[in-house]
Design a protein around this motif. Structure first.
Motif, PDB file in Angstrom:
ATOM      1  N   HIS B  10     -42.554 -26.356 -16.710  1.00  0.00           N
ATOM      2  CA  HIS B  10     -43.772 -26.310 -17.509  1.00  0.00           C
ATOM      3  C   HIS B  10     -44.970 -26.168 -16.582  1.00  0.00           C
ATOM      4  O   HIS B  10     -44.968 -26.686 -15.456  1.00  0.00           O
ATOM      5  N   ILE B  12     -49.325 -26.187 -17.005  1.00  0.00           N
ATOM      6  CA  ILE B  12     -50.510 -26.275 -17.861  1.00  0.00           C
ATOM      7  C   ILE B  12     -51.721 -25.844 -17.056  1.00  0.00           C
ATOM      8  O   ILE B  12     -51.969 -26.373 -15.965  1.00  0.00           O
ATOM      9  N   THR B  14     -55.978 -24.038 -17.423  1.00  0.00           N
ATOM     10  CA  THR B  14     -57.123 -23.799 -18.298  1.00  0.00           C
ATOM     11  C   THR B  14     -57.549 -22.349 -18.183  1.00  0.00           C
ATOM     12  O   THR B  14     -57.184 -21.640 -17.220  1.00  0.00           O
ATOM     13  N   LEU B  83     -56.208 -17.659 -23.406  1.00  0.00           N
ATOM     14  CA  LEU B  83     -55.433 -18.491 -24.336  1.00  0.00           C
ATOM     15  C   LEU B  83     -54.162 -17.781 -24.789  1.00  0.00           C
ATOM     16  O   LEU B  83     -53.102 -18.413 -24.945  1.00  0.00           O
ATOM     17  N   SER B  86     -50.474 -18.034 -23.276  1.00  0.00           N
ATOM     18  CA  SER B  86     -49.551 -19.140 -23.541  1.00  0.00           C
ATOM     19  C   SER B  86     -48.246 -18.580 -24.084  1.00  0.00           C
ATOM     20  O   SER B  86     -48.233 -17.885 -25.110  1.00  0.00           O
ATOM     21  N   ARG B 112     -42.551 -22.552 -19.250  1.00  0.00           N
ATOM     22  CA  ARG B 112     -43.457 -22.657 -20.394  1.00  0.00           C
ATOM     23  C   ARG B 112     -44.869 -22.779 -19.858  1.00  0.00           C
ATOM     24  O   ARG B 112     -45.220 -23.774 -19.248  1.00  0.00           O
ATOM     25  N   SER B 114     -48.768 -23.092 -20.654  1.00  0.00           N
ATOM     26  CA  SER B 114     -49.704 -23.480 -21.714  1.00  0.00           C
ATOM     27  C   SER B 114     -51.119 -23.381 -21.178  1.00  0.00           C
ATOM     28  O   SER B 114     -51.421 -23.927 -20.105  1.00  0.00           O
ATOM     29  N   LEU B 116     -55.028 -24.218 -21.862  1.00  0.00           N
ATOM     30  CA  LEU B 116     -55.887 -25.083 -22.676  1.00  0.00           C
ATOM     31  C   LEU B 116     -57.306 -24.538 -22.734  1.00  0.00           C
ATOM     32  O   LEU B 116     -57.759 -23.852 -21.809  1.00  0.00           O
TER      33      LEU B 116
END
Lengths: 113, 116
Positions: B10, B12, B14, B83, B86, B112, B114, B116
């Motif tokens: 994963h 994450i 921005t 965005l 993702s 994965r 993602s 934000l």
């Protein structure tokens, strides 16, 4: 343009029942065809492939598929479904020149007890 | 025999950041492929590397790039993250291609990403 159609978005079968997942393709030459399975949170596992020769191909986990050129189809079958077969199934055609896989939108299989 | 391995599992980030995803192919495989699996868009081909060269790319903007190293492992870089980036990014590998044969692609479990 090459494309793959999986008409059924979601299918539910009872455990022990037979299964057929449909796949139709559009491709100018003799296609390379594949079926993959994806369990939640995981990648794709190759179930079986067709390159040439015998139009009925056997795969892993008891699956088989039949290539029908006249119908542009490559349907996946299993005689008796197990609860562990619940997953999403993707049909794909392999582009000869680039080895790119073109996938269908997938069929989500649910198995009820 | 180890399968295709991807890292991280994963990630994450921005908007505007850069992401690097890594892939190690099955031993003996020389071709590496990247696919994006985004919600509602399905599985889409991104890039194909073979023998260290980019052989083909899908319909993605130039901020998606990558490379293949001498040991055949590969990186996918995504710059200026948006965005809509993702998604699950899947790496696959195959044996060397030849004119008269096709080699099936074997997939890893994906990263994965993602935003934000």
């Amino acid at each position: 343009a090459q494309s793959v159609t999986q008409p059924d978005i979601h299918i539910t079968v009872s455990e022990g029942a037979s299964l057929e997942l449909r796949c139709n393709y559009s491709y100018g030459a003799t296609p390379y065809l594949f079926w993959y399975v994806q369990s939640p949170g995981q990648g794709l596992q190759l179930l079986l492939k067709y390159f040439s020769g015998d139009t009925l191909v056997q795969g892993i986990k008891g699956f088989e598929a039949e290539f029908k050129r006249s119908q542009s189809s490559f349907n996946l079958r299993k005689p008796s479904v197990h609860w562990s077969d619940a997953a999403e199934y993707f049909c794909a055609v392999g582009e000869r020149a680039t080895n790119k896989l073109i996938f269908g939108t997938g069929t989500l299989l649910a198995v009820q007890p | 025999e180890a399968g295709v391995t991807q890292s991280p599992t994963h990630l994450i980030k921005t908007r505007g950041q850069q992401a690097t995803l890594r892939c190690s192919p099955i031993s003996g495989h020389t071709s590496v492929y990247w696919y994006q699996q985004a919600l509602g868009l399905g599985l889409q081909f991104l890039l194909w590397y073979d023998e260290g060269e980019e052989r083909n790319r899908g319909n993605f903007p130039p901020r998606f790039s990558g490379r293949q190293f001498p040991n055949y492992s590969s990186e996918l870089n995504v710059n200026a993250l948006e965005l809509e980036d993702s998604a699950l990014y899947l790496c696959a590998s195959s044996l060397e291609l030849s004119r008269d044969s096709h080699q099936p692609q074997h997939f890893g479990d994906g990263t994965r990403l993602s935003i934000l």
